[in-house]
Structure formats: structure tokens, C-alpha cells
Design an enzyme around this catalytic site. Structure first.
Site, PDB file in Angstrom:
ATOM      1  N   CYS A  87     -24.010  -3.267   0.582  1.00  0.00           N
ATOM      2  CA  CYS A  87     -23.276  -1.997   0.693  1.00  0.00           C
ATOM      3  C   CYS A  87     -24.249  -0.863   1.045  1.00  0.00           C
ATOM      4  O   CYS A  87     -25.179  -0.581   0.298  1.00  0.00           O
ATOM      5  CB  CYS A  87     -22.537  -1.675  -0.611  1.00  0.00           C
TER       6      CYS A  87
ATOM      7  N   ASP B  40       0.834  -1.201   0.000  1.00  0.00           N
ATOM      8  CA  ASP B  40       0.000   0.000   0.000  1.00  0.00           C
ATOM      9  C   ASP B  40       0.872   1.256   0.000  1.00  0.00           C
ATOM     10  O   ASP B  40       0.472   2.283   0.540  1.00  0.00           O
ATOM     11  CB  ASP B  40      -0.899  -0.024   1.257  1.00  0.00           C
TER      12      ASP B  40
ATOM     13  N   CYS C 259     -19.197  -5.081   3.214  1.00  0.00           N
ATOM     14  CA  CYS C 259     -19.189  -5.964   2.036  1.00  0.00           C
ATOM     15  C   CYS C 259     -18.421  -7.260   2.310  1.00  0.00           C
ATOM     16  O   CYS C 259     -18.729  -8.305   1.727  1.00  0.00           O
ATOM     17  CB  CYS C 259     -18.658  -5.244   0.791  1.00  0.00           C
TER      18      CYS C 259
HETATM   19  C1  B12 Z   1      -7.157   3.314  -3.380  1.00  0.00           C
HETATM   20  C2  B12 Z   1      -7.404   2.223  -2.366  1.00  0.00           C
HETATM   21  C3  B12 Z   1      -8.610   2.247  -1.673  1.00  0.00           C
HETATM   22  C4  B12 Z   1      -9.745   3.204  -2.024  1.00  0.00           C
HETATM   23  C5  B12 Z   1     -10.446   2.700  -3.315  1.00  0.00           C
HETATM   24  C6  B12 Z   1     -10.927   1.242  -3.207  1.00  0.00           C
HETATM   25  C7  B12 Z   1     -10.769   0.425  -4.463  1.00  0.00           C
HETATM   26  N1  B12 Z   1     -11.599  -0.588  -4.582  1.00  0.00           N
HETATM   27  O1  B12 Z   1      -9.913   0.702  -5.286  1.00  0.00           O
HETATM   28  C8  B12 Z   1     -10.603   3.180  -0.718  1.00  0.00           C
HETATM   29  C9  B12 Z   1     -10.145   4.282   0.209  1.00  0.00           C
HETATM   30  C10 B12 Z   1     -12.109   3.309  -0.924  1.00  0.00           C
HETATM   31  C11 B12 Z   1     -10.177   1.818  -0.132  1.00  0.00           C
HETATM   32  C12 B12 Z   1     -10.959   1.091   0.738  1.00  0.00           C
HETATM   33  C13 B12 Z   1     -10.585  -0.142   1.261  1.00  0.00           C
HETATM   34  N2  B12 Z   1      -9.370  -0.728   1.169  1.00  0.00           N
HETATM   35 CO1  B12 Z   1      -7.967  -0.081  -0.009  1.00  0.00          CO
HETATM   36  N3  B12 Z   1      -6.547   0.325  -1.200  1.00  0.00           N
HETATM   37  C14 B12 Z   1      -6.426   1.215  -2.127  1.00  0.00           C
HETATM   38  C15 B12 Z   1      -5.092   1.039  -2.873  1.00  0.00           C
HETATM   39  C16 B12 Z   1      -4.111   2.094  -2.343  1.00  0.00           C
HETATM   40  C17 B12 Z   1      -5.177   1.125  -4.394  1.00  0.00           C
HETATM   41  C18 B12 Z   1      -6.309   0.272  -4.995  1.00  0.00           C
HETATM   42  C19 B12 Z   1      -6.460   0.543  -6.472  1.00  0.00           C
HETATM   43  O2  B12 Z   1      -5.518   0.477  -7.225  1.00  0.00           O
HETATM   44  N4  B12 Z   1      -7.677   0.912  -6.883  1.00  0.00           N
HETATM   45  C20 B12 Z   1      -7.938   1.209  -8.248  1.00  0.00           C
HETATM   46  C21 B12 Z   1      -9.088   0.388  -8.747  1.00  0.00           C
HETATM   47  C22 B12 Z   1      -9.332   0.684 -10.230  1.00  0.00           C
HETATM   48  O3  B12 Z   1      -8.693  -0.955  -8.622  1.00  0.00           O
HETATM   49  P1  B12 Z   1      -9.708  -2.114  -8.355  1.00  0.00           P
HETATM   50  O4  B12 Z   1     -10.706  -1.763  -7.342  1.00  0.00           O
HETATM   51  O5  B12 Z   1      -8.883  -3.299  -8.081  1.00  0.00           O
HETATM   52  O6  B12 Z   1     -10.422  -2.098  -9.790  1.00  0.00           O
HETATM   53  C23 B12 Z   1     -10.295  -3.073 -10.699  1.00  0.00           C
HETATM   54  C24 B12 Z   1     -11.638  -3.741 -10.838  1.00  0.00           C
HETATM   55  O7  B12 Z   1     -12.653  -2.750 -10.926  1.00  0.00           O
HETATM   56  C25 B12 Z   1     -11.379  -4.469 -12.112  1.00  0.00           C
HETATM   57  N5  B12 Z   1     -12.550  -4.788 -12.902  1.00  0.00           N
HETATM   58  C26 B12 Z   1     -13.391  -3.966 -13.532  1.00  0.00           C
HETATM   59  N6  B12 Z   1     -14.292  -4.688 -14.198  1.00  0.00           N
HETATM   60  C27 B12 Z   1     -13.987  -5.979 -13.997  1.00  0.00           C
HETATM   61  C28 B12 Z   1     -14.571  -7.126 -14.454  1.00  0.00           C
HETATM   62  C29 B12 Z   1     -14.022  -8.348 -14.060  1.00  0.00           C
HETATM   63  C30 B12 Z   1     -14.639  -9.608 -14.573  1.00  0.00           C
HETATM   64  C31 B12 Z   1     -12.890  -8.410 -13.189  1.00  0.00           C
HETATM   65  C32 B12 Z   1     -12.315  -9.705 -12.726  1.00  0.00           C
HETATM   66  C33 B12 Z   1     -12.315  -7.230 -12.741  1.00  0.00           C
HETATM   67  C34 B12 Z   1     -12.879  -6.041 -13.165  1.00  0.00           C
HETATM   68  O8  B12 Z   1     -10.539  -3.640 -12.913  1.00  0.00           O
HETATM   69  C35 B12 Z   1     -10.032  -2.566 -12.099  1.00  0.00           C
HETATM   70  C36 B12 Z   1      -8.567  -2.327 -12.452  1.00  0.00           C
HETATM   71  O9  B12 Z   1      -7.896  -3.486 -12.760  1.00  0.00           O
HETATM   72  C37 B12 Z   1      -4.694  -0.429  -2.452  1.00  0.00           C
HETATM   73  C38 B12 Z   1      -3.176  -0.688  -2.311  1.00  0.00           C
HETATM   74  C39 B12 Z   1      -2.549  -0.792  -3.676  1.00  0.00           C
HETATM   75  N7  B12 Z   1      -1.526  -0.009  -3.965  1.00  0.00           N
HETATM   76  O10 B12 Z   1      -2.987  -1.584  -4.505  1.00  0.00           O
HETATM   77  C40 B12 Z   1      -5.452  -0.628  -1.104  1.00  0.00           C
HETATM   78  C41 B12 Z   1      -6.074  -1.987  -0.845  1.00  0.00           C
HETATM   79  C42 B12 Z   1      -6.805  -2.407  -2.078  1.00  0.00           C
HETATM   80  N8  B12 Z   1      -7.054  -1.713   0.212  1.00  0.00           N
HETATM   81  C43 B12 Z   1      -7.216  -2.683   1.038  1.00  0.00           C
HETATM   82  C44 B12 Z   1      -8.221  -2.698   2.060  1.00  0.00           C
HETATM   83  C45 B12 Z   1      -8.049  -3.746   3.161  1.00  0.00           C
HETATM   84  C46 B12 Z   1      -9.298  -1.802   2.028  1.00  0.00           C
HETATM   85  C47 B12 Z   1     -10.573  -1.860   2.892  1.00  0.00           C
HETATM   86  C48 B12 Z   1     -11.100  -3.255   3.155  1.00  0.00           C
HETATM   87  C49 B12 Z   1     -10.291  -1.125   4.245  1.00  0.00           C
HETATM   88  C50 B12 Z   1     -11.508  -0.992   5.163  1.00  0.00           C
HETATM   89  N9  B12 Z   1     -11.901  -2.037   5.891  1.00  0.00           N
HETATM   90  O11 B12 Z   1     -12.093   0.044   5.257  1.00  0.00           O
HETATM   91  C51 B12 Z   1     -11.552  -1.009   2.029  1.00  0.00           C
HETATM   92  C52 B12 Z   1     -12.320  -1.896   1.022  1.00  0.00           C
HETATM   93  C53 B12 Z   1     -13.267  -1.111   0.141  1.00  0.00           C
HETATM   94  C54 B12 Z   1     -13.596  -1.839  -1.150  1.00  0.00           C
HETATM   95  N10 B12 Z   1     -14.729  -2.538  -1.207  1.00  0.00           N
HETATM   96  O12 B12 Z   1     -12.795  -1.773  -2.101  1.00  0.00           O
HETATM   97  C55 B12 Z   1      -6.289  -3.856   0.751  1.00  0.00           C
HETATM   98  C56 B12 Z   1      -7.097  -5.013   0.111  1.00  0.00           C
HETATM   99  C57 B12 Z   1      -6.605  -6.397   0.509  1.00  0.00           C
HETATM  100  C58 B12 Z   1      -7.386  -7.454  -0.207  1.00  0.00           C
HETATM  101  N11 B12 Z   1      -7.620  -8.578   0.459  1.00  0.00           N
HETATM  102  O13 B12 Z   1      -7.784  -7.303  -1.351  1.00  0.00           O
HETATM  103  C59 B12 Z   1      -5.222  -3.164  -0.220  1.00  0.00           C
HETATM  104  C60 B12 Z   1      -4.654  -4.076  -1.287  1.00  0.00           C
HETATM  105  C61 B12 Z   1      -4.090  -2.630   0.700  1.00  0.00           C
HETATM  106  C62 B12 Z   1      -3.127  -3.741   1.132  1.00  0.00           C
HETATM  107  N12 B12 Z   1      -1.861  -3.648   0.761  1.00  0.00           N
HETATM  108  O14 B12 Z   1      -3.498  -4.701   1.779  1.00  0.00           O
HETATM  109  N13 B12 Z   1      -8.967   1.422  -0.637  1.00  0.00           N
HETATM  110  S1  SF4 Z   2     -18.739 -14.203  -3.039  1.00  0.00           S
HETATM  111 FE1  SF4 Z   2     -18.241 -12.430  -1.716  1.00  0.00          FE
HETATM  112  S2  SF4 Z   2     -17.248 -10.950  -3.095  1.00  0.00           S
HETATM  113 FE2  SF4 Z   2     -18.256 -12.477  -4.397  1.00  0.00          FE
HETATM  114  S3  SF4 Z   2     -20.235 -11.561  -4.821  1.00  0.00           S
HETATM  115 FE3  SF4 Z   2     -20.522 -12.849  -3.000  1.00  0.00          FE
HETATM  116  S4  SF4 Z   2     -20.224 -11.454  -1.276  1.00  0.00           S
HETATM  117 FE4  SF4 Z   2     -19.404 -10.433  -3.093  1.00  0.00          FE
HETATM  118  S1  SF4 Z   3     -16.349  -0.860   2.135  1.00  0.00           S
HETATM  119 FE1  SF4 Z   3     -17.728  -2.137   0.916  1.00  0.00          FE
HETATM  120  S2  SF4 Z   3     -19.722  -2.025   1.945  1.00  0.00           S
HETATM  121 FE2  SF4 Z   3     -18.455  -0.375   2.790  1.00  0.00          FE
HETATM  122  S3  SF4 Z   3     -19.019   1.405   1.546  1.00  0.00           S
HETATM  123 FE3  SF4 Z   3     -17.206   0.509   0.563  1.00  0.00          FE
HETATM  124  S4  SF4 Z   3     -17.988  -0.937  -0.963  1.00  0.00           S
HETATM  125 FE4  SF4 Z   3     -19.691  -0.409   0.416  1.00  0.00          FE
END
Ligand code: B12
Ligand code: SF4
Ligand code: SF4
Length: 341
Positions: free
Chosen positions: A208, A144, A256
């Protein structure tokens, strides 16, 4: 098998075992090739403005695309999963509303010490192990901490698949884990990407509270509670639409993941530093019944907190990130929600 590939297999086994010995729960290795389809999706996410005010997400796209822009000559991306699950559960809005004075929930990842402090030294130890066998290998660690699509690398390295809530899920113990990455010039035998096991489930999308999962696998950070409660500066007000639907979350959000059926495979972490620091405040306010070890903080206590108390209570905790003013801002937003109950 010839001698060279035999050596590669042995080195791969050795480094994976070293990662497990360091206390990581899973380890996988992907070849350091450019991310193509992942970057197309990432660009679409940015174009839709889903990164909210996280301007840093727009920078360094060359590095996100190709890790060799980070570490020239990189051949491998080692990904580890660090389980942080503890035997405690989160509550829900009904429970929060049932009991005055109001409490706020802390997301599970923030119950113990900050993973940004815990994981990097372990990754550095893994790098030393790589160099012990390949002395000229260069390495770079991330958790991260930079322009890297960690979840996408985790999928490529076979750690898990990306759930519809966008977090990576392991078939063996669900999604309560952090990711850590070592990029290295060393070569290994590579794992295969993990297929999707969400199937027809969409429990996370339905649960959510702010409809932030705008389509399967896609989270709009502008609607995501952790963005507002963790990432925004204290002086930024939480919009009414979010504040009215915080589901009791004071810091982060786990809704979630709480509803995900794969988290029934959750297992307790062996990492001492992720044990909860909040035992004494947990679990007392769920409809009068003691629910085992939930982490809720009393909003009155947060609002009355001095800077000194904040620094002591949250020493080494990820909650420091909001600063005291940010946590108080979150508490005020929650008050608004609980008044509506
Ligand atoms: C920015 C960020 C956030 C942002 C944006 C969240 C997000 N989903 O991106 C915010 C602040 C909201 C956030 C929240 C959280 N985060 Co955060 N975050 C990050 C960070 C720094 C970057 C993530 C990123 O690149 N996002 C950009 C988007 C575009 O990426 P993406 O969500 O993966 O999107 C992809 C999908 O949409 C996919 N996609 C689109 N269409 C389709 C279709 C198919 C079929 C498929 C397969 C995929 C797909 O394509 C996109 C790009 O490849 C990472 C660390 C890192 N450097 O990677 C941690 C990270 C993702 N976070 C983490 C965590 C733990 C959280 C939280 C759980 C914390 C909490 N409890 O509050 C929440 C979860 C929220 C959620 N549901 O995502 C962990 C996740 C660990 C894991 N098991 O996956 C990470 C990896 C940090 C770490 N090193 O552990 N986070
Ligand atoms: S298996 Fe978990 S991540 Fe996949 S759709 Fe169901 S609740 Fe969401
Ligand atoms: S962490 Fe998951 S349930 Fe909570 S607001 Fe973000 S997407 Fe929704």
C-alpha cells in the site's frame, strides 16, 4: 428429510441457480440475524475517525446492526458476487515515471460501465424469481446503495473471506468482484461463513503506497487513495502526503489487490458491460514496450478536457462520480508525484 425441509432445499437450489443464470459468479445465503462482533469492530473504526469525511457511515447504525430494521420480517440475506476482471493489467510507479508526458491509472472496477447501473436490475430479476415461488415474499436490493455491511454479509454467506486489505476474496477467482445483496422475508437453507485464507501473507499491507492498511483487515479511509480520488468533492485538495504517494492512480487504486496472491486465480468476466472502454488508450507507455492492455489516461488530455468531452468519454462510467473538476484535481495531484520522479 421431511416435505417442508425438502421444499426449502429445492427452493434454495432454485434461487441459487437463478442467480447464476443471471450472470452472477457466486451466490450464498446467510440468515438475517443481527451482526454483533462486526458492529463492535465497525464502531471502533468510526471512533478512530477512519471513515474520514464520509458522514453517512455514522448514520443508520440500527440498520447496519440488524437488517430487520430495513425490512421487517427479513429472514434471509442473499449475497451475489459479480466478477469484473478483464484481461488487462495495471502498471506501476516506475513505468509511470519512465515516460513523459505523465499518465494516470484507472482502477479496474471503473474500466467498463458503472456497476451501480448494471447490478440492481439483475438483483430485481432475482427478486421476481423469489416471488414466483413465494408470492408473499418481500425483498430489498442493495449494491453499495445503503447502510449495509455488504462485505460482512458476503463472509457470512460463504462468498469469501475478508482479506487483510479488507476486500472480500473468493478462493475460486480472487477479489475482482462487486457485491450485491437481496434482503428478503423468504426462508432458505443457509451457508456457512468462509474461514480466513490470508495466513501469514501481508503483501497488501506492505504494498500500500500510503500505508492505509493500518492493521490487518483495517483500512483508514483518510489514507486510502480511492477515498481521495473518488469520494471527495472536487474542491477538496488532496493532502500532500497522499499526493506524493499516489502510485500513479488517477481514479481509485488497485495496488493492494494487484499484489494479492489469490488474484492469480482471476478469471475473465462474462459481463459485456464490464469490458474496458479504454482499449485504444491503453498499454502504449510502459518503458517503450507495449504491455498488453493497461489502462492509463494521458494527464494532458484530462487537463484539457471540456465538459462535453468528459460527459461523452465517461458516459455510464463510474468515473462520472468525481465530476470533471474532480478528475482534473486528481491529475494535478499526479503531476506533482511525477515531477518528484
Ligand atoms: C466506504 C466504502 C469505501 C471506502 C472505505 C473502504 C473500507 N475498507 O471500508 C473507500 C472509499 C476507501 C473505498 C475504497 C474501495 N472500495 Co469500497 N466501499 C465502501 C462501502 C460503501 C462501505 C464499506 C464499509 O462498510 N466500511 C466500513 C469498514 C469498517 O468496514 P470494513 O473495511 O469491512 O471493516 C471491517 C474490518 O476492519 C473488520 N475487522 C477489524 N478487525 C478485524 C479482525 C479480523 C480477524 C477480521 C476478520 C475482521 C476485522 O471489522 C470491520 C467492521 O466489521 C462498501 C459498500 C457497502 N455498503 O458495504 C464499498 C465496497 C466495500 N467497496 C468496494 C470496492 C471494489 C472498493 C475498491 C476496491 C475500489 C477501488 N478499486 O478503488 C477500494 C478498496 C479499498 C480498500 N482496500 O478497502 C466493494 C468491495 C468488493 C469486495 N470484493 O470486497 C464494495 C463492497 C462495493 C460493492 N458493492 O461491490 N470503499
Ligand atoms: S492473501 Fe491477499 S489480502 Fe491476504 S494478506 Fe495476502 S495480499 Fe493481503
Ligand atoms: S486501495 Fe489498497 S493499496 Fe490503495 S491506498 Fe487503499 S488500501 Fe492502500
Amino acid at each position: 428429510m421431511n416435505t417442508a425441509s425438502h421444499r426449502l432445499t429445492e427452493q434454495t437450489q432454485h434461487i441459487k441457480q437463478a442467480a447464476l443464470n443471471l450472470g452472477f459468479s457466486l451466490v450464498g445465503i446467510a440468515e438475517a440475524v443481527p451482526l454483533e462482533q462486526e458492529m463492535v469492530r465497525f464502531a471502533e473504526w468510526l471512533a478512530r475517525g477512519y471513515h474520514a469525511s464520509m458522514g453517512y457511515m455514522e448514520r443508520n447504525q440500527d440498520k447496519r446492526h440488524d437488517v430487520r430494521e430495513i425490512l421487517p420480517g427479513a429472514r434471509s440475506v442473499i449475497v451475489v458476487a459479480q466478477n469484473y476482471f478483464k484481461e488487462q493489467t495495471s502498471g506501476n510507479k516506475e513505468q509511470l515515471c519512465a515516460v513523459p508526458p505523465a499518465f494516470g491509472k484507472i482502477s479496474r472496477y471503473a474500466w467498463g460501465d458503472d456497476y451501480h447501473d448494471v447490478i440492481p436490475p439483475k438483483l430485481e430479476a432475482l427478486c421476481l424469481e423469489i416471488k414466483r415461488h413465494q408470492s408473499d415474499a418481500a425483498t430489498k436490493v442493495y449494491t453499495d446503495t445503503g447502510a449495509l455491511l455488504e462485505k460482512q454479509w458476503a463472509v457470512r454467506a460463504g462468498i469469501g473471506w475478508q482479506g487483510k486489505h479488507s476486500n472480500v476474496i473468493s478462493r475460486s477467482f480472487g477479489s475482482w468482484f462487486f457485491l450485491g445483496v437481496v434482503i428478503t422475508t423468504a426462508e432458505f437453507v443457509y451457508d456457512s461463513p468462509m474461514p480466513d485464507y490470508c495466513g501469514t501473507c501481508n503483501a497488501c499491507m506492505q504494498a500500500c503506497p500510503t500505508q492505509a492498511i493500518v492493521e490487518p483487515f483495517v483500512v483508514d479511509a483518510r489514507k486510502c487513495i480511492p477515498f481521495w480520488t473518488i469520494e471527495t468533492k472536487p474542491e477538496v485538495a488532496i493532502p500532500t502526503k497522499i499526493a506524493d504517494n499516489m502510485d500513479g492512480w488517477l481514479f481509485g487504486c488497485d495496488t493492494c489487490q494487484d499484489v494479492c496472491p489469490w488474484n492469480r486465480f482471476q478469471q475473465p468476466t462474462s459481463e459485456e458491460r464490464f469490458q474496458s472502454r479504454f482499449e485504444e488508450t491503453s498499454g502504449e507507455q510502459t518503458n517503450g514496450k507495449r504491455k498488453n492492455s493497461e489502462v492509463w489516461l494521458r494527464l494532458d488530455d484530462i487537463e484539457a478536457m471540456t465538459q462535453e468531452q468528459f460527459s461523452t468519454t465517461f458516459r455510464k462510467s463510474p468515473i462520472k462520480r468525481t465530476k470533471m473538476a474532480g478528475l482534473k484535481r486528481n491529475a494535478q495531484a499526479l503531476r506533482r508525484e511525477s515531477e518528484d520522479c
